[in-house]
Write an enzyme that holds these catalytic residues in place. Structure first.
Site, PDB file in Angstrom:
ATOM      1  CB  THR A 126      42.590  37.050  33.447  1.00 11.08           C
ATOM      2  OG1 THR A 126      41.806  38.116  32.910  1.00 11.08           O
ATOM      3  CG2 THR A 126      43.142  36.254  32.269  1.00 11.08           C
ATOM      4  CG  ASP A 127      37.619  39.351  33.705  1.00  7.04           C
ATOM      5  OD1 ASP A 127      38.772  39.597  33.296  1.00  7.04           O
ATOM      6  OD2 ASP A 127      36.801  40.255  33.990  1.00  7.04           O
ATOM      7  CD  GLU A 128      41.927  40.965  30.075  1.00  9.59           C
ATOM      8  OE1 GLU A 128      42.454  40.938  28.953  1.00  9.59           O
ATOM      9  OE2 GLU A 128      42.238  41.783  30.950  1.00  9.59           O
ATOM     10  CE1 TYR A 151      47.524  38.231  30.678  1.00  6.81           C
ATOM     11  CE2 TYR A 151      45.362  39.188  30.278  1.00  6.81           C
ATOM     12  CZ  TYR A 151      46.294  38.639  31.150  1.00  6.81           C
ATOM     13  OH  TYR A 151      45.977  38.510  32.483  1.00  6.81           O
ATOM     14  CE  LYS A 155      46.723  34.322  33.216  1.00  8.34           C
ATOM     15  NZ  LYS A 155      47.778  34.125  34.279  1.00  8.34           N
TER      16      LYS A 155
HETATM   17  P1  NAD Z   1      52.645  41.804  36.641  1.00  3.23           P
HETATM   18  O1  NAD Z   1      52.975  41.942  35.200  1.00  3.23           O
HETATM   19  O2  NAD Z   1      52.602  43.030  37.499  1.00  3.23           O
HETATM   20  O3  NAD Z   1      53.671  40.804  37.335  1.00  3.23           O
HETATM   21  C1  NAD Z   1      54.078  39.613  36.743  1.00  3.23           C
HETATM   22  C2  NAD Z   1      55.276  39.081  37.519  1.00  3.23           C
HETATM   23  O4  NAD Z   1      55.642  37.812  36.949  1.00  3.23           O
HETATM   24  C3  NAD Z   1      56.514  39.984  37.447  1.00  3.23           C
HETATM   25  O5  NAD Z   1      57.090  40.129  38.735  1.00  3.23           O
HETATM   26  C4  NAD Z   1      57.449  39.227  36.517  1.00  3.23           C
HETATM   27  O6  NAD Z   1      58.831  39.462  36.794  1.00  3.23           O
HETATM   28  C5  NAD Z   1      57.056  37.782  36.779  1.00  3.23           C
HETATM   29  N1  NAD Z   1      57.360  36.883  35.649  1.00  3.23           N
HETATM   30  C6  NAD Z   1      57.050  37.100  34.339  1.00  3.23           C
HETATM   31  N2  NAD Z   1      57.500  36.069  33.596  1.00  3.23           N
HETATM   32  C7  NAD Z   1      58.077  35.182  34.450  1.00  3.23           C
HETATM   33  C8  NAD Z   1      58.699  33.924  34.284  1.00  3.23           C
HETATM   34  N3  NAD Z   1      58.848  33.369  33.061  1.00  3.23           N
HETATM   35  N4  NAD Z   1      59.148  33.269  35.378  1.00  3.23           N
HETATM   36  C9  NAD Z   1      59.022  33.828  36.628  1.00  3.23           C
HETATM   37  N5  NAD Z   1      58.456  35.031  36.835  1.00  3.23           N
HETATM   38  C10 NAD Z   1      57.981  35.699  35.757  1.00  3.23           C
HETATM   39  O7  NAD Z   1      51.253  41.029  36.676  1.00  3.23           O
HETATM   40  P2  NAD Z   1      50.014  41.179  37.675  1.00  3.23           P
HETATM   41  O8  NAD Z   1      49.133  42.257  37.184  1.00  3.23           O
HETATM   42  O9  NAD Z   1      50.508  41.191  39.066  1.00  3.23           O
HETATM   43  O10 NAD Z   1      49.251  39.802  37.386  1.00  3.23           O
HETATM   44  C11 NAD Z   1      49.572  38.622  38.127  1.00  3.23           C
HETATM   45  C12 NAD Z   1      48.698  37.480  37.642  1.00  3.23           C
HETATM   46  O11 NAD Z   1      47.321  37.813  37.797  1.00  3.23           O
HETATM   47  C13 NAD Z   1      48.870  37.148  36.165  1.00  3.23           C
HETATM   48  O12 NAD Z   1      48.824  35.750  36.024  1.00  3.23           O
HETATM   49  C14 NAD Z   1      47.674  37.804  35.479  1.00  3.23           C
HETATM   50  O13 NAD Z   1      47.323  37.108  34.327  1.00  3.23           O
HETATM   51  C15 NAD Z   1      46.630  37.655  36.572  1.00  3.23           C
HETATM   52  N6  NAD Z   1      45.567  38.662  36.575  1.00  3.23           N
HETATM   53  C16 NAD Z   1      45.869  40.001  36.567  1.00  3.23           C
HETATM   54  C17 NAD Z   1      44.843  40.939  36.611  1.00  3.23           C
HETATM   55  C18 NAD Z   1      45.145  42.413  36.642  1.00  3.23           C
HETATM   56  O14 NAD Z   1      44.207  43.216  36.560  1.00  3.23           O
HETATM   57  N7  NAD Z   1      46.393  42.838  36.784  1.00  3.23           N
HETATM   58  C19 NAD Z   1      43.512  40.507  36.637  1.00  3.23           C
HETATM   59  C20 NAD Z   1      43.229  39.132  36.641  1.00  3.23           C
HETATM   60  C21 NAD Z   1      44.272  38.235  36.618  1.00  3.23           C
HETATM   61  P1  TYD Z   2      44.362  47.646  30.903  1.00  2.00           P
HETATM   62  O1  TYD Z   2      44.636  48.332  32.202  1.00  2.00           O
HETATM   63  O2  TYD Z   2      45.462  47.483  29.913  1.00  2.00           O
HETATM   64  O3  TYD Z   2      43.684  46.254  31.278  1.00  2.00           O
HETATM   65  P2  TYD Z   2      42.949  45.156  30.309  1.00  2.00           P
HETATM   66  O4  TYD Z   2      43.266  45.467  28.900  1.00  2.00           O
HETATM   67  O5  TYD Z   2      43.582  43.888  30.767  1.00  2.00           O
HETATM   68  O6  TYD Z   2      41.496  45.265  30.631  1.00  2.00           O
HETATM   69  O7  TYD Z   2      43.187  48.436  30.174  1.00  2.00           O
HETATM   70  C1  TYD Z   2      41.932  48.659  30.805  1.00  2.00           C
HETATM   71  C2  TYD Z   2      41.041  49.381  29.818  1.00  2.00           C
HETATM   72  O8  TYD Z   2      41.554  50.699  29.594  1.00  2.00           O
HETATM   73  C3  TYD Z   2      40.993  48.739  28.451  1.00  2.00           C
HETATM   74  O9  TYD Z   2      39.670  48.885  27.923  1.00  2.00           O
HETATM   75  C4  TYD Z   2      41.983  49.546  27.618  1.00  2.00           C
HETATM   76  C5  TYD Z   2      41.873  50.926  28.224  1.00  2.00           C
HETATM   77  N1  TYD Z   2      43.093  51.757  28.222  1.00  2.00           N
HETATM   78  C6  TYD Z   2      43.033  53.081  27.779  1.00  2.00           C
HETATM   79  O10 TYD Z   2      41.976  53.574  27.330  1.00  2.00           O
HETATM   80  N2  TYD Z   2      44.158  53.849  27.843  1.00  2.00           N
HETATM   81  C7  TYD Z   2      45.351  53.355  28.317  1.00  2.00           C
HETATM   82  O11 TYD Z   2      46.369  54.087  28.345  1.00  2.00           O
HETATM   83  C8  TYD Z   2      45.402  51.997  28.772  1.00  2.00           C
HETATM   84  C9  TYD Z   2      46.685  51.410  29.284  1.00  2.00           C
HETATM   85  C10 TYD Z   2      44.244  51.240  28.718  1.00  2.00           C
END
Ligand code: NAD
Ligand code: TYD
Length: 339
Positions: A126-128, A151, A155
């Protein structure tokens, strides 16, 4: 023909990835390996038939024995590692599982994959991990890691282990760092699905702090095509930033969704800020665009309308999460409803 292990394929991005890969590369074998935590939902892939080229295995990435067994049994040559604890607010409340899955789990998976002789391993980050930006500038692949939440720290720990596996063992791992995703099947704890599902029920929409934090939004489809390019053409040991140059304040996002749903802005409720809340993320994705020829398909405007419509027409999917019944589906058997 690849034989691919996808970790976290029952989550938001992983399930979109598995569906895309089954459609685009039907000759490949995909093993979806997922623990089914609260974020894993069999309904996300209820439309996918299990068979010789697609199989679900419930398991923990931190279980070295089971991971090793699946890699061997399925003769896996490619790992795409999405599994993680993914929500910042949960990491603030309960950091331990983030270290267990994201750091230790990733190391166990890397080690098992290395021992098995996996040919390509894509670690989804992630960019975070870069921390926060002021009003100017973008994260590039050489921006120093400076994570601020449990988090993002977990990562970053995983990213450093992935890097070490390349530097130490020449294990062919590539790291992708994507900005905030949105789209179908996102769990209603993240901003966009929270706003949509609460507004649809005329419930207050929580906005943290002043609502002026900035995120760089990318449709999940475009994240997946970027990962596809990295699987196919990425160079081992390299990091690839992924982003769509769609910076928006949280308030802009909330306003746009409420407008699309025809709901009043009076639903907005300003709530206390998140601890350590990163102010701004913005990605420079010039490297993956120029070196791997990736380009996003969706404008934010198209993507947000498509996403809002998806949630409107899939109320069953998110209601079963909100009322908890999605957990009652026989998680070891078939999902009970289509997504
Ligand atoms: P999510 O929380 O929707 O899904 C995570 C999945 O991983 C779930 O199906 C969960 O059951 C599984 N999981 C968790 N712990 C596990 C373990 N110990 N063993 C096996 N499976 C396990 O997450 P997401 O939003 O789909 O994100 C997927 C990946 O992308 C993550 O690595 C996250 O850091 C990265 N990512 C997410 C975003 C975003 O905006 N959602 C952005 C950049 C990167
Ligand atoms: P989120 O979707 O949790 O992603 P991330 O924290 O990984 O960027 O949050 C996106 C942005 O929205 C973040 O600045 C926090 C804000 N936020 C709210 O203002 N209200 C909410 O209910 C949630 C879940 C997030």
């Amino acid at each position: 023909m690849r034989r691919m292990l996808v970790t976290g394929g029952m989550g938001f991005i992983g399930s979109n990835f598995v569906r895309y890969w089954r459609e685009r590369h039907p000759e490949d074998t995909v093993v979806n390996y997922d623990l089914l935590t609260y974020a894993g939902n069999r309904n996300n892939v209820a439309d996918l038939e299990e068979g010789p080229r697609y199989r679900f295995v419930r398991g923990d990435i931190a279980d070295a024995r089971q991971v090793g067994q699946v890699l061997a049994e399925e003769r896996i040559d490619t790992v795409v590692h999405f599994a993680a604890e993914s929500h910042v607010d949960r990491s603030i409340a309960e950091p331990q599982s983030f270290v267990g899955t994201n750091v230790l789990g990733t190391q166990i998976l890397l080690e098992a994959a290395r021992r098995h002789g996996v040919a390509r391993f894509v670690h989804i980050s992630t960019d975070e991990v870069y921390g926060t930006l002021g009003p100017e500038g973008l994260f590039s692949e050489s921006t120093p890691l400076a994570p601020n939440s449990p988090y993002s720290a977990s990562k970053a720990g995983a990213d450093l282990l992935a890097r070490a596996y390349f530097e130490t063992y020449r294990f062919p791992v590539m790291i992708t760092r994507c900005s905030n995703n949105y789209g179908p099947y996102q769990f209603p704890e993240k901003l966009i699905p929270t706003v949509i599902t609460r507004a649809l029920r005329d419930q207050p929409v929580p906005v943290y702090g002043d609502g002026l934090n900035v995120r760089d939004w990318l449709h999940v489809h475009d994240h997946i095509t970027a990962v596809e390019r990295v699987i196919e053409a990425g160079i081992p040991g390299e990091v690839y930033n992924i982003g769509g140059s769609n910076e928006r304040t949280n308030l802009q996002i909330v306003h746009r969704i409420l407008q699309e749903l025809g709901k009043p802005f009076s639903l907005i409720e300003f709530v206390p800020d998140r601890l350590g809340h990163d102010r701004r993320y913005a990605i420079d994705s010039a490297k993956i665009r120029s070196q791997l020829g990736w380009n996003p398909l969706y404008t934010f405007e198209e993507g947000i309308v498509q996403t809002v419509n998806w949630y409107v027409s899939h109320a069953e999917w998110w209601q079963s999460i909100l009322d908890g019944t999605y957990r009652r589906i026989d998680q070891a058997g078939r999902g009970g409803q289509s997504g």
